[in-house]
Design a protein around this motif. Structure first.
Motif, PDB file in Angstrom:
ATOM      1  N   TRP B   5     -29.433  10.807 -90.858  1.00 22.77           N
ATOM      2  CA  TRP B   5     -28.584   9.711 -91.667  1.00 22.77           C
ATOM      3  C   TRP B   5     -29.517   8.570 -92.002  1.00 22.77           C
ATOM      4  O   TRP B   5     -29.988   7.800 -91.011  1.00 22.77           O
ATOM      5  N   LEU B   7     -30.125   4.222 -92.004  1.00 22.47           N
ATOM      6  CA  LEU B   7     -29.965   3.229 -91.002  1.00 22.47           C
ATOM      7  C   LEU B   7     -29.078   2.262 -91.596  1.00 22.47           C
ATOM      8  O   LEU B   7     -29.431   1.884 -92.880  1.00 22.47           O
ATOM      9  N   GLY B  24     -26.566  -5.390 -84.524  1.00 21.56           N
ATOM     10  CA  GLY B  24     -27.505  -4.118 -84.118  1.00 21.56           C
ATOM     11  C   GLY B  24     -27.343  -3.049 -85.527  1.00 21.56           C
ATOM     12  O   GLY B  24     -27.079  -3.573 -86.553  1.00 21.56           O
ATOM     13  N   SER B  25     -27.818  -1.915 -85.203  1.00 21.59           N
ATOM     14  CA  SER B  25     -27.850  -0.928 -86.280  1.00 21.59           C
ATOM     15  C   SER B  25     -27.233   0.334 -85.610  1.00 21.59           C
ATOM     16  O   SER B  25     -27.026   0.450 -84.588  1.00 21.59           O
ATOM     17  N   LEU B  26     -26.965   1.231 -86.943  1.00 24.51           N
ATOM     18  CA  LEU B  26     -26.738   2.458 -86.427  1.00 24.51           C
ATOM     19  C   LEU B  26     -27.091   3.533 -87.656  1.00 24.51           C
ATOM     20  O   LEU B  26     -27.345   3.155 -88.812  1.00 24.51           O
ATOM     21  N   HIS B  27     -26.810   4.876 -87.407  1.00 24.13           N
ATOM     22  CA  HIS B  27     -27.139   5.905 -88.425  1.00 24.13           C
ATOM     23  C   HIS B  27     -25.707   6.275 -88.936  1.00 24.13           C
ATOM     24  O   HIS B  27     -24.841   6.502 -88.006  1.00 24.13           O
ATOM     25  N   ALA B  61     -36.139  -9.617 -96.082  1.00 26.53           N
ATOM     26  CA  ALA B  61     -36.381 -10.848 -95.073  1.00 26.53           C
ATOM     27  C   ALA B  61     -37.592 -11.535 -95.311  1.00 26.53           C
ATOM     28  O   ALA B  61     -38.565 -10.780 -95.797  1.00 26.53           O
ATOM     29  N   SER B  62     -37.761 -12.858 -94.815  1.00 23.58           N
ATOM     30  CA  SER B  62     -38.954 -13.457 -94.961  1.00 23.58           C
ATOM     31  C   SER B  62     -39.783 -13.124 -93.775  1.00 23.58           C
ATOM     32  O   SER B  62     -39.252 -12.730 -92.767  1.00 23.58           O
ATOM     33  N   SER B  63     -40.963 -13.087 -93.925  1.00 25.87           N
ATOM     34  CA  SER B  63     -41.965 -12.425 -92.825  1.00 25.87           C
ATOM     35  C   SER B  63     -42.294 -13.664 -92.011  1.00 25.87           C
ATOM     36  O   SER B  63     -42.626 -14.756 -92.394  1.00 25.87           O
ATOM     37  N   PRO B  64     -42.545 -13.481 -90.615  1.00 21.89           N
ATOM     38  CA  PRO B  64     -42.944 -14.604 -89.819  1.00 21.89           C
ATOM     39  C   PRO B  64     -44.132 -15.120 -90.222  1.00 21.89           C
ATOM     40  O   PRO B  64     -44.527 -16.258 -90.067  1.00 21.89           O
ATOM     41  N   ASP B  65     -45.175 -14.345 -90.824  1.00 21.93           N
ATOM     42  CA  ASP B  65     -46.510 -14.554 -91.286  1.00 21.93           C
ATOM     43  C   ASP B  65     -46.472 -15.707 -92.251  1.00 21.93           C
ATOM     44  O   ASP B  65     -47.474 -16.620 -92.194  1.00 21.93           O
TER      45      ASP B  65
END
Ligand code: FE2
Ligand code: FE2
Lengths: 313, 94
Positions: B5, B7, B24-27, B61-65
């Motif tokens: 399933w 995410l 958090g996350s789940l399936h 998302a913005s990337s940390p780099d």
């Protein structure tokens, strides 16, 4: 450039800031975390079995409701932790496969059988108690998602320990037979509980690097000592003893001295020779395989009801 | 057919007046099941009054780099913070 990244990683860890999923991190750090968090998640999931064994035979509706809620929490803990491994690029399906094929480990404590209802109380008190000792420092572990999962888990663990202790207090106020049952259970679980902190520091291969990366915050022996110090007064209040003739207060150290667990037994259980190793993994495998049709049916249902993207294009 | 399933990322509003916060996350096979599972996994003790679930693949998302240039516009605008302004101690309620 790689040096730059490594420097930034190290500075972040040194500064007690958290590493987050999209940050650059050394391969070893990622691998160690996946292994440790997965093992932790598996422990929560397998850990449902010894206590689940008593849900249908709990002596009252109150105890049954409490035990159900506790076991459900452990499922939740497993899920928070699997979710944390996925932020590191692990695949949940793959982790489950590794568990049921015996390629990844879980805490050996769950390979001991639960013979009486007193074991439910003693597990809550000592096993969850030892888990709390291990987990509270992990709330400050350097990997953000792991630390946050630990904070949630620790909040819930205190209910686990207290319900266990209260159950035992109730039994200790009962008949002599019930008191004997509690003492017998404590005798069986005390040493395995001490083993939950892992091998002695001198033999623990992963400790040093994990401490440097601030994944681990205290050594196995430090945590074990802390647990003994906390548990002795609780045993006294309950009216039970621990099966260790060497256990006594050391005025000079300001701590309890205690005997050494049987490490041969520990390694034997780790390597699969415990009473319940096979049964635990077989049960997990059966649950997974028996659930396959549910996963397939739900996926088919979702596919049928999903708005067709191709149709719209 | 793959039975893994998808995410979902889960956000919970702790109580009225607060923002939803990522927990958090789940399936789950679909959004409805994701909501139900999120209730059982993340709000067993009244931790929330409202839940959002978002397919993890839909999050940008913005990337940390690129962190420095991306967040730079606010870095040199200290005047956006109330502490930028010195107010005499004897002026109340400011
Ligand atoms: Fe747990
Ligand atoms: Fe627990």
């Amino acid at each position: 450039m790689a040096d730059d990244l490594e420097l930034r990683f190290e500075r972040t860890v040194q500064a007690e800031a958290r590493i987050e999923p999209r940050d650059w991190m050394p391969d070893g750090y990622r691998k160690t975390l996946i292994r440790q968090i997965a093992q932790h998640a598996h422990s929560e999931i397998i850990g449902m079995q010894p206590e689940g064994n008593w849900i249908s035979r709990a002596p009252s509706l109150r105890r049954k409701a409490i035990l159900l809620a506790k076991v459900q929490d452990e499922a939740g803990h497993g899920l928070y932790l699997y979710s944390a491994t996925e932020t590191l690029g692990a695949d949940r399906e793959d982790l489950t496969t590794k568990l049921i094929e015996g390629r990844q480990k879980y805490s050996s404590i769950f390979n001991y059988p639960t013979l009486t209802f007193a074991d439910v109380g003693v597990i809550g008190w000592l096993v969850d108690g030892a888990a709390i000792c291990n987990q509270v420092p992990l709330c400050r572990t350097s990997y953000g998602p792991y630390a946050r999962a630990m904070i949630r888990i620790c909040k819930e663990e205190s209910f686990h320990q207290r319900q266990g202790y209260e159950l035992l207090m109730t039994m200790m106020r009962g008949t002599q037979q019930q008191r004997d049952m509690v003492q017998d259970s404590v005798n069986r679980w005390w040493w395995p509980a001490l083993m939950m902190f892992g091998p002695p520091d001198a033999e623990s291969t992963n400790t040093e690097q994990s401490m440097a990366w601030r994944i681990k915050r205290d050594t196995n022996d430090e945590l074990r000592q802390k647990f003994v110090n906390m548990s002795v007064p609780q045993a006294e209040a309950l009216g039970v003893t621990f099966p260790d003739p060497e256990l006594k207060w050391n005025e000079e150290r300001g701590q309890y001295d205690f005997g050494s667990p049987d490490w041969d037994e520990f390694w034997q259980v780790v390597k699969g020779g415990g009473v319940c190793n096979e049964q635990r993994v077989a049960h997990r495998r059966k649950a997974h395989e028996d659930g396959a049709w549910v996963r397939e049916a739900a996926a088919a249902h979702a596919a049928k009801h999903a708005p067709s993207k191709e149709g719209a294009a | 057919m793959s039975t893994t399933w998808p995410l979902w990322e889960v956000f919970v509003r702790g109580k009225r007046g607060l923002n939803h916060v990522h927990v958090g996350s789940l399936h789950a096979p679909d959004a409805e099941m994701a909501l139900r599972n999120a209730r059982d996994v993340y709000t067993r003790r009244n931790e929330g009054v409202s839940i959002w679930v978002v397919p993890a693949t839909e999050i940008t998302a913005s990337s940390p780099d690129e962190k420095d240039p991306f967040f730079a516009p606010s870095g040199d605008k200290v005047y956006r913070h109330p502490t930028f302004y010195a107010i005499p101690e004897d002026v109340p309620h400011l």
